[in-house]
Enzyme design. Sequence first.
Site, short mmCIF file in Angstrom:
data_model
loop_
_atom_site.label_atom_id
_atom_site.label_comp_id
_atom_site.label_asym_id
_atom_site.label_seq_id
_atom_site.Cartn_x
_atom_site.Cartn_y
_atom_site.Cartn_z
N THR A 16 60.84 44.73 11.55
CA THR A 16 61.19 45.43 12.79
C THR A 16 60.35 46.70 12.86
O THR A 16 60.54 47.62 12.06
CB THR A 16 62.68 45.76 12.84
OG1 THR A 16 63.44 44.55 12.70
CG2 THR A 16 63.04 46.42 14.17
N LYS A 37 64.68 43.22 19.61
CA LYS A 37 65.37 43.51 18.35
C LYS A 37 65.82 44.97 18.30
O LYS A 37 66.94 45.28 17.86
CB LYS A 37 64.45 43.20 17.18
CG LYS A 37 64.96 43.63 15.80
CD LYS A 37 66.21 42.87 15.39
CE LYS A 37 66.75 43.35 14.03
NZ LYS A 37 65.88 42.98 12.91
N LYS A 83 66.69 53.74 11.66
CA LYS A 83 65.26 53.53 11.84
C LYS A 83 64.98 52.83 13.16
O LYS A 83 64.12 53.25 13.94
CB LYS A 83 64.70 52.69 10.68
CG LYS A 83 63.22 52.30 10.86
CD LYS A 83 62.75 51.38 9.74
CE LYS A 83 63.19 49.96 9.91
NZ LYS A 83 62.39 49.21 10.92
#
Length: 267
Positions: free
Chosen positions: A94, A169, A235
Amino acid sequence: MSGIRTGFVGIGSQGEPMARRMMQRFPLTVWARRPEACAALAQAGAQVAGSLEALGQGCDHVGLCVVNDADVLEVCARLVPAMRPGSLLALHSTVLPQTAEAVERLCTESGVAMVDAPVSGGAPGAEAGTMTVMCGGAEAAFAQARPVFESFGRLIVLLGAAGAGQKAKIVNNALMAANMGLAQAALQAGEALGVERGALAELVAASSGRSFGFEVYARIPEPRAFEHGARMLLKDTELLAQILPGSQDSATLVETARPFLHLATAT
């Protein structure tokens, strides 16, 4: 077993069970900076490459699941030039959408197909073969990658060009974090009103206020117990903050997620 020769880089808590699922259907080669990370897969029958370059040279399909943008670019700078024309790189990390776009450009220069393919479901989903795979890339690359993705994924969706999978995502993970933050506020409100926490959690799980984020939050004794997961969600939430347009409405998801994540990761 299919003749597609697969490889995997990023043998972590999520990557390792993904690689195991791939190995059930395809010959598998793995590589890691720490050789001991490959030991369990090697014992199960995977080949261990002596280098990134050797892995790239010997595989038709390589899955990449390292942690951050810098690691992705560092690994791809070595891996992609070694891959054979016509092979495929699947980016399961990701990262920023523009990082996925940069990897696709690097792949194109080497005649390698590329699919931006972050996943949802974690280690349990990988072990069960029920992950969601959020894909960005050309339709031909998606079709080439799909047989391998089906070894660990149930819902496999092409969302657009390279980078589209990352966008989906990142939004998904920020929503998960925001739901956990709202779950914290809801349970605190219940406690302030004298409602027993366990009973309220059971009720919400069966009612219209339920969400996966609520279910996860209700299982943990306090926010710090979710520290590892919160660091990954933080994150991804900060990645969303980097790519969102500058309107207040679009920032609502980020601002809802941040307080809980900062509390869960506070040192």
